[in-house]
Write a protein that holds these residues in place. Sequence first.
Motif, PDB file in Angstrom:
ATOM      1  N   TRP A 157       0.864  -1.206  -0.051  1.00  0.00           N
ATOM      2  CA  TRP A 157       0.069  -0.026   0.182  1.00  0.00           C
ATOM      3  C   TRP A 157       0.684   1.187   0.095  1.00  0.00           C
ATOM      4  CZ3 TRP A 157      -4.771  -0.515  -1.389  1.00  0.00           C
ATOM      5  CH2 TRP A 157      -5.614  -1.529  -0.815  1.00  0.00           C
ATOM      6  N   GLY A 158       2.297   1.143   0.437  1.00  0.00           N
ATOM      7  CA  GLY A 158       2.928   2.259   0.364  1.00  0.00           C
ATOM      8  C   GLY A 158       3.410   2.874  -0.855  1.00  0.00           C
ATOM      9  N   PHE A 159       2.979   1.998  -1.861  1.00  0.00           N
ATOM     10  CA  PHE A 159       3.465   2.644  -3.313  1.00  0.00           C
ATOM     11  C   PHE A 159       2.325   3.312  -3.985  1.00  0.00           C
ATOM     12  CE2 PHE A 159       6.234  -1.341  -2.669  1.00  0.00           C
ATOM     13  CZ  PHE A 159       7.371  -0.738  -3.363  1.00  0.00           C
ATOM     14  N   HIS A 160       1.100   3.408  -3.011  1.00  0.00           N
ATOM     15  CA  HIS A 160       0.067   4.219  -3.527  1.00  0.00           C
ATOM     16  C   HIS A 160       0.022   5.605  -3.169  1.00  0.00           C
ATOM     17  CE1 HIS A 160      -2.577   0.241  -4.886  1.00  0.00           C
ATOM     18  NE2 HIS A 160      -1.407  -0.180  -4.142  1.00  0.00           N
ATOM     19  N   GLU A 161       0.815   6.322  -3.856  1.00  0.00           N
ATOM     20  CA  GLU A 161       0.973   7.772  -3.601  1.00  0.00           C
ATOM     21  C   GLU A 161      -0.255   8.480  -3.998  1.00  0.00           C
ATOM     22  OE1 GLU A 161       5.321   8.867  -2.823  1.00  0.00           O
ATOM     23  OE2 GLU A 161       4.870   8.273  -5.262  1.00  0.00           O
ATOM     24  N   GLN A 162      -0.699   9.672  -3.353  1.00  0.00           N
ATOM     25  CA  GLN A 162      -1.727  10.401  -3.656  1.00  0.00           C
ATOM     26  C   GLN A 162      -3.090   9.764  -3.877  1.00  0.00           C
ATOM     27  OE1 GLN A 162      -0.554  13.578  -3.947  1.00  0.00           O
ATOM     28  NE2 GLN A 162       1.480  12.968  -3.555  1.00  0.00           N
ATOM     29  N   GLN A 163      -3.532   8.717  -2.935  1.00  0.00           N
ATOM     30  CA  GLN A 163      -4.702   8.000  -2.900  1.00  0.00           C
ATOM     31  C   GLN A 163      -5.086   8.036  -1.442  1.00  0.00           C
ATOM     32  OE1 GLN A 163      -5.216   4.511  -5.055  1.00  0.00           O
ATOM     33  NE2 GLN A 163      -3.812   5.122  -6.895  1.00  0.00           N
ATOM     34  N   THR A 164      -6.273   7.456  -1.194  1.00  0.00           N
ATOM     35  CA  THR A 164      -6.545   7.376   0.157  1.00  0.00           C
ATOM     36  C   THR A 164      -7.282   5.922   0.334  1.00  0.00           C
ATOM     37  OG1 THR A 164      -7.555   9.751  -0.077  1.00  0.00           O
ATOM     38  CG2 THR A 164      -8.324   8.144   1.715  1.00  0.00           C
ATOM     39  N   LEU A 165      -6.600   5.309   1.757  1.00  0.00           N
ATOM     40  CA  LEU A 165      -7.116   3.831   2.106  1.00  0.00           C
ATOM     41  C   LEU A 165      -8.314   4.087   2.845  1.00  0.00           C
ATOM     42  CD1 LEU A 165      -3.679   2.278   3.236  1.00  0.00           C
ATOM     43  CD2 LEU A 165      -5.350   1.740   1.396  1.00  0.00           C
ATOM     44  N   GLY A 166      -9.325   3.185   2.419  1.00  0.00           N
ATOM     45  CA  GLY A 166     -10.396   3.160   3.163  1.00  0.00           C
ATOM     46  C   GLY A 166     -10.292   2.249   4.514  1.00  0.00           C
ATOM     47  N   VAL A 167     -10.799   2.738   5.776  1.00  0.00           N
ATOM     48  CA  VAL A 167     -10.454   1.888   7.011  1.00  0.00           C
ATOM     49  C   VAL A 167     -11.798   1.818   7.563  1.00  0.00           C
ATOM     50  CG1 VAL A 167      -7.943   2.505   6.982  1.00  0.00           C
ATOM     51  CG2 VAL A 167      -9.769   3.878   8.229  1.00  0.00           C
ATOM     52  N   ALA A 168     -11.837   0.986   8.594  1.00  0.00           N
ATOM     53  CA  ALA A 168     -13.331   0.761   9.325  1.00  0.00           C
ATOM     54  C   ALA A 168     -13.815   2.106   9.953  1.00  0.00           C
ATOM     55  CB  ALA A 168     -13.168  -0.245  10.347  1.00  0.00           C
ATOM     56  N   SER A 169     -12.916   2.966  10.405  1.00  0.00           N
ATOM     57  CA  SER A 169     -13.282   4.325  11.032  1.00  0.00           C
ATOM     58  C   SER A 169     -13.439   5.495  10.161  1.00  0.00           C
ATOM     59  CB  SER A 169     -12.330   4.569  12.177  1.00  0.00           C
ATOM     60  OG  SER A 169     -10.947   4.817  11.581  1.00  0.00           O
TER      61      SER A 169
END
Length: 354
Positions: A157-169
Amino acid sequence: MNTAEDDTTQPGTPPAPPNTLTKPASDGGDFDLVPSSVIISSVNTLAVPHLAAFYESKNAENVLGDGILHDYLDFTGVGDVILADLIRTEAMPPASKAFLRAGPRKTLYFHPPEVCAAIVTCGGLCPGLNNIVREVTKTLLNLYGARSVLGIRGGFWGFHEQQTLGVASGSQSVASMAPIELTHELVSGIQHKGGTILGSSRGGYDSEQILDFCTRRNISQLYIVGGDGTHRAANKVGLDALARKVNLTVAGIPKTIDNDLDIIDKSFGFDSAVQAAQDAIRTAAVEARCNLPNGIGIVKLMGRHAGFIATHATLAAGDVDLCLVPEVPIELDGMYGVLPHVERVLKVKGKAVV
């Protein structure tokens, strides 16, 4: 009394056994020749892909020093191999297989001062991850004088720059997992910490994202630490890099505490797993001894399809009466059945550990 002038035996010293020091060896040394039927007539080495077959190599001289020249004579070459079948018998064919020995080469594909490297840890945690991050960093910076080493945070996931990770909260910006530059000061002492300072995760593999990242940041060496799934991904990254003509070398570092790899002698983290397993075995032994009558302690260890942790922990602990491993089919009844064996142990010892 022996009065021979050449006798140096001291009084009370027993005479040396006959032929102890005078037995002739067939080769004039301490080793005898093996039977002529035990021979190796040819050795085939497993082919190792090399970027020089696709791009022009820098053919840089390997100095091995951070700006300080020093003598280092133990370079390895194409003729340095490790035989796959170290144990030879008369029934084996004369042809043998071998693996190319790892080690420093006299010439390098990359020119070290131009190298920007990156390292990422993927999958579950394992003892020794920080040791790898530390040693890769110090080797590149100290011995080879590389320009920089980046630590990729949070696995692929660290290679995904300029994006957003969805998390439970809610959501977490990947900017918070921006890569960090690994320096001598940053990696000093991390071998004493658990886990990985880079963080890890599962999933997130996207070959295009990884190659775009490496291209933007001029990464020429990528070190990927992980298990079998991670290595399948690493292999795909290497193939895709060739297809896109990205001059990138991908090095996979196997992470499995199960020790379920051929080729290598022992995977990192395996010894720690065996040591931790012994604590569980000792606890089970206490439970079996104290639960009367006929107490049975059962310990289930990790290993997936390999029984190395269970076997080594059993041998080290000395308290186990039955060890079951995936490599050997389990029989419940019959002469070699599990249940009759446990019953016999209970009759003799009054307790059992499985």
